[in-house]
Design a protein around this motif. Structure first.
Motif, short mmCIF file in Angstrom:
data_model
loop_
_atom_site.label_atom_id
_atom_site.label_comp_id
_atom_site.label_asym_id
_atom_site.label_seq_id
_atom_site.Cartn_x
_atom_site.Cartn_y
_atom_site.Cartn_z
N HIS A 65 -21.61 -16.31 15.42
CA HIS A 65 -20.46 -15.46 15.10
C HIS A 65 -19.23 -16.28 14.69
CE1 HIS A 65 -17.74 -12.06 15.29
NE2 HIS A 65 -16.96 -12.77 16.09
N LEU A 66 -19.04 -17.44 15.30
CA LEU A 66 -17.83 -18.22 15.09
C LEU A 66 -17.89 -19.14 13.86
CD1 LEU A 66 -17.01 -19.21 18.77
CD2 LEU A 66 -15.75 -17.61 17.31
N ILE A 67 -19.08 -19.43 13.37
CA ILE A 67 -19.18 -20.32 12.21
C ILE A 67 -18.41 -19.71 11.05
CG2 ILE A 67 -20.75 -21.26 10.46
CD1 ILE A 67 -22.81 -21.60 12.66
N GLY A 68 -17.55 -20.53 10.48
CA GLY A 68 -16.74 -20.09 9.35
C GLY A 68 -15.38 -19.54 9.74
N THR A 69 -15.16 -19.34 11.05
CA THR A 69 -13.86 -18.82 11.49
C THR A 69 -12.90 -19.91 11.91
OG1 THR A 69 -14.53 -18.57 13.81
CG2 THR A 69 -14.95 -16.70 12.32
N ASP A 129 -20.67 -32.97 18.37
CA ASP A 129 -21.96 -33.62 18.63
C ASP A 129 -22.64 -33.06 19.87
OD1 ASP A 129 -21.63 -35.21 16.41
OD2 ASP A 129 -20.87 -36.92 17.54
N SER A 130 -21.86 -32.75 20.89
CA SER A 130 -22.42 -32.17 22.11
C SER A 130 -23.04 -30.80 21.84
CB SER A 130 -21.35 -32.04 23.19
OG SER A 130 -20.77 -33.28 23.46
N LEU A 131 -22.34 -30.00 21.09
CA LEU A 131 -22.83 -28.66 20.76
C LEU A 131 -24.08 -28.74 19.89
CD1 LEU A 131 -22.66 -25.59 20.69
CD2 LEU A 131 -20.95 -25.81 18.86
N THR A 132 -24.08 -29.61 18.89
CA THR A 132 -25.24 -29.72 18.02
C THR A 132 -26.46 -30.26 18.78
OG1 THR A 132 -24.53 -31.86 17.14
CG2 THR A 132 -23.94 -29.89 15.87
N SER A 133 -26.23 -31.11 19.78
CA SER A 133 -27.35 -31.60 20.60
C SER A 133 -28.01 -30.45 21.36
CB SER A 133 -26.86 -32.66 21.59
OG SER A 133 -26.47 -33.82 20.93
N VAL A 134 -27.19 -29.59 21.94
CA VAL A 134 -27.72 -28.43 22.67
C VAL A 134 -28.48 -27.51 21.72
CG1 VAL A 134 -27.08 -26.35 23.94
CG2 VAL A 134 -25.99 -28.53 24.48
N LEU A 135 -27.90 -27.25 20.56
CA LEU A 135 -28.56 -26.37 19.59
C LEU A 135 -29.87 -26.97 19.09
CD1 LEU A 135 -25.43 -25.22 17.57
CD2 LEU A 135 -26.83 -23.81 19.10
N THR A 136 -29.91 -28.28 18.92
CA THR A 136 -31.14 -28.95 18.50
C THR A 136 -32.21 -28.81 19.57
OG1 THR A 136 -29.93 -30.51 17.11
CG2 THR A 136 -32.14 -31.17 17.80
N HIS A 184 -31.98 -25.36 14.50
CA HIS A 184 -31.60 -26.28 13.42
C HIS A 184 -30.80 -25.56 12.34
CE1 HIS A 184 -34.17 -29.23 15.34
NE2 HIS A 184 -35.10 -28.29 15.42
N ASP A 185 -31.03 -24.26 12.20
CA ASP A 185 -30.28 -23.48 11.21
C ASP A 185 -28.79 -23.48 11.54
OD1 ASP A 185 -31.05 -21.91 13.53
OD2 ASP A 185 -30.40 -20.11 12.46
N LEU A 186 -28.46 -23.32 12.82
CA LEU A 186 -27.05 -23.32 13.21
C LEU A 186 -26.45 -24.72 13.11
CD1 LEU A 186 -27.09 -20.89 16.27
CD2 LEU A 186 -26.38 -20.42 13.92
N VAL A 187 -27.23 -25.73 13.45
CA VAL A 187 -26.75 -27.11 13.31
C VAL A 187 -26.42 -27.39 11.85
CG1 VAL A 187 -27.37 -29.55 13.50
CG2 VAL A 187 -28.00 -27.96 15.33
N GLU A 188 -27.30 -26.96 10.96
CA GLU A 188 -27.08 -27.17 9.53
C GLU A 188 -25.81 -26.45 9.07
OE1 GLU A 188 -29.11 -26.01 5.30
OE2 GLU A 188 -30.43 -26.38 7.00
N ARG A 189 -25.64 -25.21 9.50
CA ARG A 189 -24.46 -24.46 9.09
C ARG A 189 -23.18 -25.08 9.63
NH1 ARG A 189 -25.44 -18.64 10.89
NH2 ARG A 189 -23.30 -18.37 10.17
N LEU A 190 -23.21 -25.55 10.87
CA LEU A 190 -22.02 -26.18 11.45
C LEU A 190 -21.68 -27.48 10.74
CD1 LEU A 190 -22.55 -25.72 15.29
CD2 LEU A 190 -20.56 -24.98 13.99
#
Length: 52
Positions: free
Chosen positions: A7-11, A27-34, A39-45
């Motif tokens: 929801h927050l991506i792009g805001t 980096d911490s957030l992308t590690s959790v998402l990975t 991976h789709d959310l990591v890519e978008r972020l």
């Protein structure tokens, strides 16, 4: 948390999104998402971060 990220991506800038969700840095957030195989959310972020 995944829904909030989606929801927050792009805001806001990716680092700010990470901090809003309780992570010190993107980096911490992308590690959790990975680890959650989002991976789709990591890519978008990271794509959003490159555009900022």
């Amino acid at each position: 948390m995944v829904g909030e990220v989606d929801h927050l991506i792009g805001t806001d800038e990716p680092d700010n999104i990470a901090r809003r969700l309780g992570y010190g840095h993107l980096d911490s957030l992308t590690s959790v998402l990975t680890r959650q195989h989002r991976h789709d959310l990591v890519e978008r972020l990271t794509r959003t971060e490159q555009l900022a």
